[in-house]
Design a protein around this motif. Structure first.
Motif, short mmCIF file in Angstrom:
data_model
loop_
_atom_site.label_atom_id
_atom_site.label_comp_id
_atom_site.label_asym_id
_atom_site.label_seq_id
_atom_site.Cartn_x
_atom_site.Cartn_y
_atom_site.Cartn_z
N THR A 116 0.88 -1.17 0.00
CA THR A 116 0.00 0.00 0.00
C THR A 116 0.91 1.22 0.00
O THR A 116 1.90 1.27 0.74
N THR A 117 0.59 2.18 -0.84
CA THR A 117 1.47 3.34 -0.96
C THR A 117 0.69 4.54 -1.50
O THR A 117 -0.45 4.41 -1.94
N PHE A 118 1.32 5.71 -1.47
CA PHE A 118 0.75 6.92 -2.05
C PHE A 118 1.51 7.25 -3.33
O PHE A 118 2.74 7.19 -3.36
N ARG A 119 0.75 7.62 -4.39
CA ARG A 119 1.37 8.02 -5.66
C ARG A 119 0.74 9.33 -6.13
O ARG A 119 -0.37 9.67 -5.71
N PRO A 120 1.41 10.07 -6.99
CA PRO A 120 0.86 11.33 -7.51
C PRO A 120 -0.51 11.11 -8.15
O PRO A 120 -0.70 10.14 -8.90
N GLY A 121 -1.45 12.00 -7.84
CA GLY A 121 -2.79 11.90 -8.41
C GLY A 121 -2.94 12.82 -9.61
O GLY A 121 -1.98 13.46 -10.05
N LEU A 122 -4.17 12.89 -10.13
CA LEU A 122 -4.44 13.78 -11.26
C LEU A 122 -4.51 15.23 -10.81
O LEU A 122 -4.38 16.14 -11.63
N GLY A 123 -4.74 15.46 -9.51
CA GLY A 123 -4.72 16.81 -8.96
C GLY A 123 -3.49 17.01 -8.11
O GLY A 123 -2.45 16.38 -8.31
N ARG A 124 -3.59 17.88 -7.11
CA ARG A 124 -2.44 18.17 -6.26
C ARG A 124 -2.26 17.14 -5.15
O ARG A 124 -1.19 17.06 -4.55
N THR A 125 -3.30 16.38 -4.84
CA THR A 125 -3.26 15.46 -3.72
C THR A 125 -2.83 14.06 -4.16
O THR A 125 -3.41 13.51 -5.09
N PRO A 126 -1.83 13.46 -3.49
CA PRO A 126 -1.47 12.08 -3.79
C PRO A 126 -2.63 11.15 -3.47
O PRO A 126 -3.45 11.43 -2.60
N VAL A 127 -2.71 10.03 -4.17
CA VAL A 127 -3.79 9.07 -3.96
C VAL A 127 -3.25 7.81 -3.29
O VAL A 127 -2.09 7.45 -3.46
N PHE A 128 -4.12 7.16 -2.51
CA PHE A 128 -3.77 5.94 -1.80
C PHE A 128 -3.98 4.75 -2.73
O PHE A 128 -5.06 4.57 -3.28
N CYS A 129 -2.94 3.95 -2.92
CA CYS A 129 -2.99 2.83 -3.85
C CYS A 129 -2.76 1.51 -3.13
O CYS A 129 -1.88 1.41 -2.26
N VAL A 130 -3.54 0.51 -3.48
CA VAL A 130 -3.37 -0.84 -2.95
C VAL A 130 -2.92 -1.73 -4.10
O VAL A 130 -3.65 -1.92 -5.08
N ASP A 131 -1.70 -2.26 -4.00
CA ASP A 131 -1.13 -3.09 -5.07
C ASP A 131 -1.46 -4.56 -4.85
O ASP A 131 -1.32 -5.08 -3.74
N ALA A 132 -1.88 -5.21 -5.92
CA ALA A 132 -2.13 -6.66 -5.89
C ALA A 132 -1.77 -7.21 -7.26
O ALA A 132 -2.53 -7.05 -8.22
N ASP A 133 -0.61 -7.80 -7.38
CA ASP A 133 -0.11 -8.27 -8.67
C ASP A 133 -1.01 -9.35 -9.26
O ASP A 133 -1.55 -10.19 -8.55
N GLY A 134 -1.17 -9.27 -10.58
CA GLY A 134 -1.92 -10.31 -11.28
C GLY A 134 -3.41 -10.06 -11.40
O GLY A 134 -4.11 -10.84 -12.06
N GLN A 135 -3.91 -9.01 -10.78
CA GLN A 135 -5.34 -8.74 -10.86
C GLN A 135 -5.75 -8.20 -12.23
O GLN A 135 -6.83 -8.49 -12.73
N TYR A 136 -4.86 -7.41 -12.86
CA TYR A 136 -5.12 -6.83 -14.17
C TYR A 136 -3.85 -6.89 -14.99
O TYR A 136 -2.75 -7.05 -14.44
N PRO A 137 -3.96 -6.78 -16.32
CA PRO A 137 -2.75 -6.79 -17.15
C PRO A 137 -1.80 -5.67 -16.74
O PRO A 137 -2.23 -4.59 -16.35
#
Length: 220
Positions: A116-137
């Motif tokens: 779980t990590t924060f990455r740059p969003g489309l606006g000024r606020t970073p977004v919270f991301c949950v990584d799970a390999d293999g769920q999507y291409p």
């Protein structure tokens, strides 16, 4: 339970009206000037109004109009539909890019979550991301996650469509995958009642310290 609050269209409407007022005054003044005929007083009044509205339009009116219309377009595209939602529990993560109060289209146990990590969003606020390999291409190799996703939105939509998504929700999650490296993305700033410290504690407890909720400004 994390749910995006709806953004009100009121600011966009207000700025659009601010921009339209001097434009309307300018048009009315110009028409009055054309119809004034030999009425000198009416001509002078129309010219004064035309100049004043033109100056206001050039100074701020055009900016208000463009900014207001842009806000309304963004609201129509993003905020008029069902909100994004994410549910975190001792079992794992459930996610819906457009949640209508029913089932979540994606459910992943903690055993399959890699980070779980924060990455740059489309606006000024970073977004919270949950990584799970293999769920999507995996997105193309030239898509580097540390780059801002803003200029890549068009490519992301084209890539998502090329994967032949079965639904709008899947299309959105494919787009998220291209932009952020994962289909499960949420902006915590848009979630009312969110306690970052409590979420961080629970994530550590549920994952044995593997996952955390630490915004970029958090130095701990």
């Amino acid at each position: 339970m994390l749910v995006h609050r709806r953004k009100s269209p009121a600011p966009g409407i207000r700025k659009t009206l601010y921009g339209l007022v001097p434009l309307i005054i300018a048009v009315v003044s110009f028409v009055a000037l054309l119809r004034a005929g030999g009425d000198g007083a009416l001509q002078i009044g129309a010219i004064v109004l035309l100049l004043a509205s033109g100056m206001l339009l050039a100074y701020r009116g055009a900016w208000w109009l463009v900014d207001g219309i842009t806000d309304l377009i963004a609201w129509w595209a993003v905020h008029r539909g069902p909100p994004t939602a994410m549910r975190l529990s001792a079992w794992g993560v459930e996610y819906a890019p457009s949640w209508r109060g029913g089932e979540f289209p994606m459910s992943v146990p903690w055993s399959e979550v890699t980070a779980t990590t924060f990455r740059p969003g489309l606006g000024r606020t970073p977004v919270f991301c949950v990584d799970a390999d293999g769920q999507y291409p995996a997105p193309p190799a030239d898509r580097l996650h540390h780059l801002s996703p803003r200029p890549l939105s068009g490519r992301a939509l084209a890539w998502a469509d090329a994967q032949a998504p079965a639904s709008d929700a899947e299309r959105t999650m494919l787009t998220n995958t291209y932009l952020f490296g994962t289909p499960m993305v949420i902006n915590l700033k848009l979630c009312d009642g969110m306690d970052v410290d409590e979420m961080d504690r629970r994530l550590q407890d549920w994952t044995g310290g593997r996952c955390r909720c630490r915004p970029p400004t958090d130095s701990r």
